[in-house]
Design a protein around this motif. Structure first.
Motif, PDB file in Angstrom:
ATOM      1  N   UNK A  16       0.803  -1.218   0.000  1.00  0.00           N
ATOM      2  CA  UNK A  16       0.000   0.000   0.000  1.00  0.00           C
ATOM      3  C   UNK A  16       0.840   1.273   0.000  1.00  0.00           C
ATOM      4  N   UNK A  17       2.063   1.213   0.547  1.00  0.00           N
ATOM      5  CA  UNK A  17       2.899   2.406   0.599  1.00  0.00           C
ATOM      6  C   UNK A  17       3.521   2.651  -0.773  1.00  0.00           C
ATOM      7  N   UNK A  18       3.235   3.809  -1.348  1.00  0.00           N
ATOM      8  CA  UNK A  18       3.656   4.088  -2.722  1.00  0.00           C
ATOM      9  C   UNK A  18       5.183   4.110  -2.858  1.00  0.00           C
ATOM     10  N   UNK A  19       5.877   4.674  -1.879  1.00  0.00           N
ATOM     11  CA  UNK A  19       7.338   4.752  -1.957  1.00  0.00           C
ATOM     12  C   UNK A  19       7.947   3.352  -1.888  1.00  0.00           C
ATOM     13  N   UNK A  20       7.471   2.539  -0.943  1.00  0.00           N
ATOM     14  CA  UNK A  20       7.976   1.170  -0.827  1.00  0.00           C
ATOM     15  C   UNK A  20       7.674   0.371  -2.083  1.00  0.00           C
ATOM     16  N   UNK A  21       6.481   0.575  -2.622  1.00  0.00           N
ATOM     17  CA  UNK A  21       6.079  -0.154  -3.832  1.00  0.00           C
ATOM     18  C   UNK A  21       6.997   0.186  -5.000  1.00  0.00           C
ATOM     19  N   UNK A  83       5.663 -14.496   0.353  1.00  0.00           N
ATOM     20  CA  UNK A  83       6.366 -13.798   1.417  1.00  0.00           C
ATOM     21  C   UNK A  83       5.432 -12.732   1.974  1.00  0.00           C
ATOM     22  N   UNK A  84       5.223 -12.748   3.282  1.00  0.00           N
ATOM     23  CA  UNK A  84       4.317 -11.817   3.937  1.00  0.00           C
ATOM     24  C   UNK A  84       5.120 -10.701   4.586  1.00  0.00           C
ATOM     25  N   UNK A  85       4.697  -9.453   4.363  1.00  0.00           N
ATOM     26  CA  UNK A  85       5.335  -8.307   5.010  1.00  0.00           C
ATOM     27  C   UNK A  85       4.329  -7.619   5.924  1.00  0.00           C
ATOM     28  N   UNK A  86       4.825  -6.987   6.984  1.00  0.00           N
ATOM     29  CA  UNK A  86       3.916  -6.305   7.901  1.00  0.00           C
ATOM     30  C   UNK A  86       4.647  -5.216   8.673  1.00  0.00           C
ATOM     31  N   UNK A  87       3.965  -4.090   8.837  1.00  0.00           N
ATOM     32  CA  UNK A  87       4.486  -3.005   9.667  1.00  0.00           C
ATOM     33  C   UNK A  87       4.040  -3.169  11.110  1.00  0.00           C
ATOM     34  N   UNK A  88       3.158  -4.119  11.355  1.00  0.00           N
ATOM     35  CA  UNK A  88       2.621  -4.351  12.700  1.00  0.00           C
ATOM     36  C   UNK A  88       2.812  -5.807  13.087  1.00  0.00           C
ATOM     37  N   UNK A  89       3.985  -6.340  12.769  1.00  0.00           N
ATOM     38  CA  UNK A  89       4.230  -7.762  12.984  1.00  0.00           C
ATOM     39  C   UNK A  89       4.305  -8.149  14.446  1.00  0.00           C
ATOM     40  N   UNK A 104       7.877 -16.963   4.162  1.00  0.00           N
ATOM     41  CA  UNK A 104       8.683 -16.056   4.976  1.00  0.00           C
ATOM     42  C   UNK A 104       7.774 -14.969   5.529  1.00  0.00           C
ATOM     43  N   UNK A 105       8.183 -14.390   6.664  1.00  0.00           N
ATOM     44  CA  UNK A 105       7.459 -13.283   7.285  1.00  0.00           C
ATOM     45  C   UNK A 105       8.477 -12.190   7.545  1.00  0.00           C
ATOM     46  N   UNK A 106       8.262 -11.016   6.961  1.00  0.00           N
ATOM     47  CA  UNK A 106       9.264  -9.953   6.981  1.00  0.00           C
ATOM     48  C   UNK A 106       8.663  -8.696   7.597  1.00  0.00           C
ATOM     49  N   UNK A 107       9.306  -8.210   8.639  1.00  0.00           N
ATOM     50  CA  UNK A 107       8.830  -7.011   9.303  1.00  0.00           C
ATOM     51  C   UNK A 107       9.340  -5.754   8.603  1.00  0.00           C
ATOM     52  N   UNK A 108       8.493  -4.752   8.560  1.00  0.00           N
ATOM     53  CA  UNK A 108       8.892  -3.449   8.031  1.00  0.00           C
ATOM     54  C   UNK A 108       9.484  -2.612   9.170  1.00  0.00           C
ATOM     55  N   UNK A 109      10.373  -1.681   8.853  1.00  0.00           N
ATOM     56  CA  UNK A 109      10.888  -1.367   7.517  1.00  0.00           C
ATOM     57  C   UNK A 109      11.910  -2.405   7.059  1.00  0.00           C
ATOM     58  N   UNK A 111      14.868  -3.408   3.685  1.00  0.00           N
ATOM     59  CA  UNK A 111      15.611  -2.931   2.521  1.00  0.00           C
ATOM     60  C   UNK A 111      15.167  -3.726   1.299  1.00  0.00           C
ATOM     61  N   UNK A 112      14.951  -3.040   0.206  1.00  0.00           N
ATOM     62  CA  UNK A 112      14.484  -3.708  -1.012  1.00  0.00           C
ATOM     63  C   UNK A 112      15.432  -4.808  -1.442  1.00  0.00           C
ATOM     64  N   UNK A 113      16.743  -4.587  -1.269  1.00  0.00           N
ATOM     65  CA  UNK A 113      17.726  -5.599  -1.670  1.00  0.00           C
ATOM     66  C   UNK A 113      17.544  -6.876  -0.861  1.00  0.00           C
ATOM     67  N   UNK A 114      17.229  -6.726   0.432  1.00  0.00           N
ATOM     68  CA  UNK A 114      17.007  -7.902   1.278  1.00  0.00           C
ATOM     69  C   UNK A 114      15.785  -8.684   0.806  1.00  0.00           C
ATOM     70  N   UNK A 115      14.745  -7.969   0.398  1.00  0.00           N
ATOM     71  CA  UNK A 115      13.535  -8.631  -0.095  1.00  0.00           C
ATOM     72  C   UNK A 115      13.851  -9.438  -1.350  1.00  0.00           C
ATOM     73  N   UNK A 116      14.634  -8.852  -2.252  1.00  0.00           N
ATOM     74  CA  UNK A 116      15.007  -9.570  -3.474  1.00  0.00           C
ATOM     75  C   UNK A 116      15.778 -10.839  -3.133  1.00  0.00           C
TER      76      UNK A 116
END
Length: 204
Positions: A16-21, A83-89, A104-109, A111-116
Motif C-alpha cells: 500500500x505504501x507508494x514509496x515502498x512499492x 512472502x508476507x510483510x507487515x508493519x505491525x508484525x 517467509x514473514x518480513x517485518x517493516x521497515x 531494505x528492497x535488496x534484502x527482499x530480493x
C-alpha cells in the motif's frame, strides 16, 4: 526490467505504501523479475487463477485480512512461494502466516535488496524436488521447516537460526511453532527428547 535480461518470472505484489512499492518494483526489475502490483487481494487472486507467478509478496494489514488471501492461494493450488510483510508484525501473526502457507514473514521497515534476496531464496527452495520431510504419522514438514529443525537439533537459538537462514527471528518462531504442532510436542525440549530417542521417536 533491463532489456538485455531474461526474465526470472513474475512477482505479484500487494504493497500500500507508494514509496515502498516503487522501490520494490525497481529492485525486482533490476534483478530480472517482472513485477505486477495489485490494489487488493481479490485482484491478485483473480490474476493468480489465470497464471502462476514465480513469487507473491503480500502485505499484511493490521486486520490480518491478508491471511485470507494467503489461504485462498493455497486452496486454489497456487504453489508459488508467498512472502508476507507487515508493519505491525508480532510473533502470533508470524505463526499464523507460516501455518497458512507463507514461506517467509518480513517485518517493516526493510531494505528492497534484502527482499530480493529472500525472494530468490524462496523460489530456489520451492523448485527443489523432494523438499518435504515426514514425521511418522504426522503432517509432512516443508523444506524450510526441516532446515529449522536441523538447526534446532544442533542447539542453535532462534536468532542464530534466523541469521544462518537469512530469515527474521519472528519467521523462525513461526516455523518452530509449526514444527512443534506437527510433531505433537509440548516444547522444544520435548521435541528434542523424542528425536534423540527418549520418547516417541521422530525421524528427521
Amino acid at each position: 526490467m533491463p532489456g538485455n535480461m531474461v526474465s526470472k518470472g513474475e512477482v505479484f505484489v500487494i504493497e500500500t505504501d507508494a514509496v515502498s512499492r516503487e522501490q520494490l518494483s525497481t529492485a525486482l526489475q533490476q534483478s530480472a523479475y517482472d513485477v505486477i502490483c495489485f490494489a487488493d487481494g481479490a485482484s491478485l487472486l483473480s490474476e493468480a487463477r489465470a497464471r502462476m507467478p514465480a513469487c507473491v509478496l503480500l502485505e499484511m494489514p493490521p486486520d490480518r485480512s491478508g491471511l485470507d488471501v494467503l489461504k485462498r492461494l493455497r486452496e486454489e493450488n497456487c504453489m508459488a512461494p508467498v512472502l508476507v510483510t507487515s508493519a505491525n508484525g508480532s510473533i502470533s501473526m508470524a505463526v499464523d502466516a507460516i501455518k497458512s502457507g507463507a514461506a517467509d514473514f518480513i517485518e517493516k521497515p526493510f531494505r528492497s535488496r534484502d527482499i530480493v534476496d529472500r525472494i530468490d531464496a524462496a523460489i530456489d527452495e520451492f523448485a527443489q524436488p523432494g523438499s518435504q520431510r515426514w514425521l511418522p504419522g504426522r503432517e509432512p514438514l516443508t523444506a524450510r521447516e526441516g532446515a529449522v529443525l536441523e538447526h534446532l537439533t544442533a542447539g542453535l537459538t532462534n536468532k542464530e537460526i534466523a541469521r544462518r537462514m537469512h530469515l527474521s527471528a519472528r519467521t523462525v518462531e513461526g516455523y518452530r511453532a509449526s514444527i512443534l504442532k506437527k510433531a505433537g510436542a509440548r516444547n522444544v525440549t520435548d521435541l528434542l527428547r523424542r528425536i534423540f530417542g527418549q520418547g516417541s521417536p521422530i525421524q528427521i
